[in-house]
Design a protein around this motif. Structure first.
Motif, PDB file in Angstrom:
ATOM      1  N   ARG A 147     126.235  30.672 -34.768  1.00 33.22           N
ATOM      2  CA  ARG A 147     124.887  31.088 -35.360  1.00 33.22           C
ATOM      3  C   ARG A 147     124.579  29.713 -35.911  1.00 33.22           C
ATOM      4  NH1 ARG A 147     125.081  33.380 -41.516  1.00 33.22           N
ATOM      5  NH2 ARG A 147     122.916  33.499 -41.864  1.00 33.22           N
ATOM      6  N   LEU A 148     123.334  29.393 -35.189  1.00 32.66           N
ATOM      7  CA  LEU A 148     122.564  28.140 -35.193  1.00 32.66           C
ATOM      8  C   LEU A 148     121.467  28.035 -35.903  1.00 32.66           C
ATOM      9  CD1 LEU A 148     122.941  27.224 -31.701  1.00 32.66           C
ATOM     10  CD2 LEU A 148     124.685  26.473 -33.244  1.00 32.66           C
ATOM     11  N   ASP A 149     121.215  27.089 -36.563  1.00 33.20           N
ATOM     12  CA  ASP A 149     119.929  26.768 -37.449  1.00 33.20           C
ATOM     13  C   ASP A 149     118.781  26.289 -36.472  1.00 33.20           C
ATOM     14  OD1 ASP A 149     120.393  24.180 -37.163  1.00 33.20           O
ATOM     15  OD2 ASP A 149     120.939  23.927 -39.558  1.00 33.20           O
ATOM     16  N   ARG A 150     117.518  25.901 -37.053  1.00 28.22           N
ATOM     17  CA  ARG A 150     116.448  25.520 -36.214  1.00 28.22           C
ATOM     18  C   ARG A 150     117.046  24.059 -35.699  1.00 28.22           C
ATOM     19  NH1 ARG A 150     111.289  26.608 -40.152  1.00 28.22           N
ATOM     20  NH2 ARG A 150     111.460  28.821 -39.806  1.00 28.22           N
ATOM     21  N   ARG A 151     117.899  23.395 -36.250  1.00 27.40           N
ATOM     22  CA  ARG A 151     118.149  22.111 -35.624  1.00 27.40           C
ATOM     23  C   ARG A 151     119.215  22.143 -34.633  1.00 27.40           C
ATOM     24  NH1 ARG A 151     117.781  17.916 -40.975  1.00 27.40           N
ATOM     25  NH2 ARG A 151     115.635  18.450 -41.418  1.00 27.40           N
ATOM     26  N   LYS A 152     119.709  23.364 -34.422  1.00 32.95           N
ATOM     27  CA  LYS A 152     120.821  23.409 -33.425  1.00 32.95           C
ATOM     28  C   LYS A 152     122.214  23.138 -34.189  1.00 32.95           C
ATOM     29  CE  LYS A 152     117.833  24.922 -30.281  1.00 32.95           C
ATOM     30  NZ  LYS A 152     117.944  26.429 -30.054  1.00 32.95           N
ATOM     31  N   ARG A 153     122.226  23.240 -35.472  1.00 31.18           N
ATOM     32  CA  ARG A 153     123.401  22.838 -36.191  1.00 31.18           C
ATOM     33  C   ARG A 153     124.168  24.277 -36.436  1.00 31.18           C
ATOM     34  NH1 ARG A 153     121.784  18.861 -40.589  1.00 31.18           N
ATOM     35  NH2 ARG A 153     120.525  20.544 -41.032  1.00 31.18           N
ATOM     36  N   LEU A 154     125.393  24.283 -36.245  1.00 30.01           N
ATOM     37  CA  LEU A 154     126.318  25.711 -36.844  1.00 30.01           C
ATOM     38  C   LEU A 154     126.195  25.822 -38.200  1.00 30.01           C
ATOM     39  CD1 LEU A 154     128.426  27.542 -35.561  1.00 30.01           C
ATOM     40  CD2 LEU A 154     130.156  26.103 -36.643  1.00 30.01           C
ATOM     41  N   SER A 155     125.588  27.060 -38.431  1.00 33.97           N
ATOM     42  CA  SER A 155     125.349  27.687 -39.807  1.00 33.97           C
ATOM     43  C   SER A 155     126.294  28.728 -40.166  1.00 33.97           C
ATOM     44  CB  SER A 155     124.070  27.966 -39.891  1.00 33.97           C
ATOM     45  OG  SER A 155     123.607  29.100 -39.098  1.00 33.97           O
ATOM     46  N   GLY A 156     126.971  28.873 -39.022  1.00 36.68           N
ATOM     47  CA  GLY A 156     128.092  30.096 -39.224  1.00 36.68           C
ATOM     48  C   GLY A 156     128.217  30.711 -37.919  1.00 36.68           C
ATOM     49  N   ILE A 157     129.113  31.818 -37.902  1.00 39.55           N
ATOM     50  CA  ILE A 157     129.315  32.675 -36.359  1.00 39.55           C
ATOM     51  C   ILE A 157     129.177  34.026 -36.822  1.00 39.55           C
ATOM     52  CG2 ILE A 157     131.443  30.888 -36.449  1.00 39.55           C
ATOM     53  CD1 ILE A 157     133.254  33.217 -37.185  1.00 39.55           C
ATOM     54  N   ILE A 158     128.995  34.593 -35.615  1.00 40.39           N
ATOM     55  CA  ILE A 158     128.786  36.004 -35.404  1.00 40.39           C
ATOM     56  C   ILE A 158     129.821  36.566 -34.402  1.00 40.39           C
ATOM     57  CG2 ILE A 158     127.280  37.823 -34.649  1.00 40.39           C
ATOM     58  CD1 ILE A 158     124.814  35.815 -34.965  1.00 40.39           C
ATOM     59  N   LEU A 159     130.528  37.639 -35.281  1.00 46.83           N
ATOM     60  CA  LEU A 159     131.826  38.266 -34.553  1.00 46.83           C
ATOM     61  C   LEU A 159     131.473  39.757 -34.364  1.00 46.83           C
ATOM     62  CD1 LEU A 159     134.776  37.765 -33.887  1.00 46.83           C
ATOM     63  CD2 LEU A 159     135.431  38.532 -36.129  1.00 46.83           C
ATOM     64  N   THR A 160     131.776  39.954 -33.101  1.00 45.18           N
ATOM     65  CA  THR A 160     131.371  41.515 -32.744  1.00 45.18           C
ATOM     66  C   THR A 160     132.627  42.080 -32.301  1.00 45.18           C
ATOM     67  OG1 THR A 160     130.583  40.729 -30.540  1.00 45.18           O
ATOM     68  CG2 THR A 160     128.889  41.243 -32.125  1.00 45.18           C
ATOM     69  N   GLY A 161     133.039  43.093 -32.475  1.00 44.82           N
ATOM     70  CA  GLY A 161     134.412  43.421 -31.911  1.00 44.82           C
ATOM     71  C   GLY A 161     134.098  45.198 -31.551  1.00 44.82           C
ATOM     72  N   ARG A 162     135.042  45.563 -30.539  1.00 42.02           N
ATOM     73  CA  ARG A 162     134.951  46.875 -30.252  1.00 42.02           C
ATOM     74  C   ARG A 162     136.469  47.410 -30.236  1.00 42.02           C
ATOM     75  NH1 ARG A 162     131.874  48.870 -25.166  1.00 42.02           N
ATOM     76  NH2 ARG A 162     130.253  48.429 -26.688  1.00 42.02           N
ATOM     77  N   PRO A 163     136.727  48.483 -31.112  1.00 45.27           N
ATOM     78  CA  PRO A 163     138.091  49.128 -31.204  1.00 45.27           C
ATOM     79  C   PRO A 163     138.712  49.552 -29.998  1.00 45.27           C
ATOM     80  CG  PRO A 163     136.658  49.811 -32.811  1.00 45.27           C
ATOM     81  CD  PRO A 163     135.782  49.085 -31.814  1.00 45.27           C
ATOM     82  N   LEU A 164     139.835  49.150 -29.565  1.00 47.14           N
ATOM     83  CA  LEU A 164     140.646  49.250 -28.185  1.00 47.14           C
ATOM     84  C   LEU A 164     141.643  50.803 -28.527  1.00 47.14           C
ATOM     85  CD1 LEU A 164     141.284  45.963 -26.904  1.00 47.14           C
ATOM     86  CD2 LEU A 164     139.506  47.299 -26.354  1.00 47.14           C
ATOM     87  N   GLY A 165     141.912  50.804 -29.747  1.00 48.27           N
ATOM     88  CA  GLY A 165     142.630  52.055 -29.832  1.00 48.27           C
ATOM     89  C   GLY A 165     142.313  53.362 -29.355  1.00 48.27           C
ATOM     90  N   GLU A 166     140.927  53.833 -29.761  1.00 44.69           N
ATOM     91  CA  GLU A 166     140.487  54.925 -29.339  1.00 44.69           C
ATOM     92  C   GLU A 166     140.270  55.103 -27.566  1.00 44.69           C
ATOM     93  OE1 GLU A 166     139.951  57.770 -30.661  1.00 44.69           O
ATOM     94  OE2 GLU A 166     140.408  57.086 -32.636  1.00 44.69           O
ATOM     95  N   LEU A 167     139.718  53.818 -27.266  1.00 46.68           N
ATOM     96  CA  LEU A 167     139.643  53.617 -25.739  1.00 46.68           C
ATOM     97  C   LEU A 167     140.926  53.768 -25.182  1.00 46.68           C
ATOM     98  CD1 LEU A 167     137.565  53.070 -23.734  1.00 46.68           C
ATOM     99  CD2 LEU A 167     138.064  50.605 -23.846  1.00 46.68           C
ATOM    100  N   ARG A 168     141.906  53.277 -25.692  1.00 46.66           N
ATOM    101  CA  ARG A 168     143.086  53.312 -24.904  1.00 46.66           C
ATOM    102  C   ARG A 168     143.673  54.809 -24.967  1.00 46.66           C
ATOM    103  NH1 ARG A 168     146.002  47.634 -26.971  1.00 46.66           N
ATOM    104  NH2 ARG A 168     144.835  46.267 -25.522  1.00 46.66           N
ATOM    105  N   ARG A 169     143.663  55.340 -26.066  1.00 47.33           N
ATOM    106  CA  ARG A 169     144.117  56.795 -26.044  1.00 47.33           C
ATOM    107  C   ARG A 169     143.326  57.638 -25.212  1.00 47.33           C
ATOM    108  NH1 ARG A 169     144.671  55.442 -31.904  1.00 47.33           N
ATOM    109  NH2 ARG A 169     142.516  55.998 -32.169  1.00 47.33           N
TER     110      ARG A 169
END
Length: 443
Positions: A147-169
């Motif tokens: 997650r970058l600011d206007r100066r392209k410096r790191l201001s945080g992270i964005i974490l996305t996830g997809r549960p695999l339990g239902e998919l595997r079932r």
């Protein structure tokens, strides 16, 4: 003079003050107009920001995948509702917590390493990790991005996830369903083979019944003849007189029995040889069922197959085999035998209401192929059904009289042999099928 000058100066001073006030008022009006414009722009921006926040909030509440936004130190700044539901806590309870606290053991250290690498290289990463949820550890496919600011410096992270339990079932259920389907298909193919075997056994039973009954009747006669000769020879051993023996011989009719004895032996032998021939036909019928590909006589195979189908029929039906006196083909004879029997049996089943049913099996060569055609004088296949006759489970027979796999299996066998099986709409008054196999006499 002074008075006039003073008055003139006062007039000039009064004139200068009015112009200054006019300039001041103009500047105030301009500044006020600018402030009003800025206020309107600010209100518009606030409205846009409010709409954007509402939009983002609806997204965070509606997405099924997990979404976590953190600050530059890795503390949670925003989360989706799906993530809150998985953790089992409200959003307010999750804000400000370190993202690594949702992982345990090696997964926690792995998450720390991924975040360190992300801060250094600012490159997206994907990885799989077990998330600590209210139901225990759950496998999740994560994607982490900077997650970058206007100066392209790191201001945080964005974490996305997809549960695999239902998919595997779901995949597991799909695999189980696929396996059940394969087992059902195997069972249906076995049922079709058993149905063919049942028809074959009916013909075998009928065919064996006559010679075996003949042998049994002759052995029964031989038993009677043996009993009479034993009575006669017992009297001979006891020293009976010639006159007594002559009378006994006449009484027991040994002269007639002696003549009939040869006839009974010959009859028993003929019946046994007939049984032997039937068994030999069965052996040839079942041979090479799964063996190597060999050159075989397609005409002889057709004769045996048609003969066995005819033996199992309850009505008289004329089956004619014509064409090449020897038609050599390349393949597994047992498999091709099954195809021929299916074609002949289908033709016979379709003509149960025909007055003079007739099946013609024609053999020929066409270029590099040996060709066999099975044609009948029955009603044929309706035009609207021709496109589906080779489909699995398609059948025009009544329930319980077939699985609808005969032609489907036959087509598969023909294609596995590098040949083909097609329906000829104009090949005969009734139905006509053409089987093409690789020619067996090619060098």
């Amino acid at each position: 003079m002074a008075t006039v000058s003073s008055r003139l100066g006062a007039d000039l001073g009064r004139g200068f003050d009015d112009a200054a006030w006019v300039d001041v008022l103009d500047a105030v009006d301009k500044t006020y107009a600018e402030l009003v414009d800025y206020q309107e722009q600010l209100e518009a921006r606030n409205a846009e920001l409010s709409s954007l926040r509402t939009f983002l909030g609806s997204i965070m509440n509606s997405i099924s995948d997990y979404l976590v936004v953190t600050d530059k130190d890795g503390f949670v700044a925003d989360v989706s509702r799906s993530f809150c539901d998985a953790i089992g806590r409200d959003k307010e309870a999750l804000l400000g917590r370190p993202i690594v606290s949702f992982f345990e053991g090696e997964m926690c250290q792995h998450m720390t390493d991924v975040m360190t690498d992300l801060a250094k290289n600012k490159l997206e990463r994907t990885f799989e990790a077990d998330l600590v949820t209210s139901d225990g550890a759950s496998p999740v496919d994560f994607r982490i991005a900077p997650r970058l600011d206007r100066r392209k410096r790191l201001s945080g992270i964005i974490l996305t996830g997809r549960p695999l339990g239902e998919l595997r079932r779901a995949y597991q259920e799909l695999a189980q369903s696929h396996e059940s389907l394969k087992q059902a298909q195997t069972q249906l193919v076995r049922t079709e083979k058993l149905a063919s075997l049942g028809r074959l056994l009916a013909g075998v039973a009928h065919e064996l019944n006559n010679p075996i009954s003949f042998v049994y009747a002759n052995t029964h006669s031989l038993q009677k003849y043996l009993d009479r000769f034993e009575v006669y020879f017992e009297r001979v051993q006891e020293g009976a007189s010639r006159e007594e023996l002559m009378a006994l011989r006449s009484q027991l009719r040994l002269e007639r029995d002696l003549k009939n004895l040869r006839v009974a032996i010959e009859g028993a032998r003929d019946g046994s040889e007939r049984v032997r021939d039937i068994v030999e036909d069965l052996r040839r019928l079942s041979s090479d069922g799964s063996g190597e590909v060999t050159v075989f006589d397609l005409r002889q195979t057709a004769i045996i197959g048609a003969d066995w189908v005819k033996r199992g029929l309850k009505s008289e039906m004329k089956i004619i085999v014509e064409g090449e006196s020897s038609c050599l083909a390349l393949g597994r004879q047992g498999h091709i035998q099954q195809v021929i029997m299916n074609l002949v049996q289908n033709a016979a089943d379709a003509m149960h209401d025909v007055v003079a049913p007739e099946i013609r099996v024609q053999l020929s060569y066409e270029d590099d192929f040996a060709v066999l055609q099975v044609c009948d004088n029955g009603p044929g296949v309706p035009e609207d059904l021709r496109a589906a006759i080779f489909d699995p489970f398609f059948s025009t027979k009544d329930v319980g009289q077939g699985t609808g796999l005969g032609l489907s299996i036959s087509l598969k066998i023909a294609e596995e042999h590098g040949g083909s099986l097609i329906y000829l709409p104009d090949g005969a008054p009734g139905a006509c099928f053409r089987l093409m196999l690789k020619r067996g006499d090619l060098t």
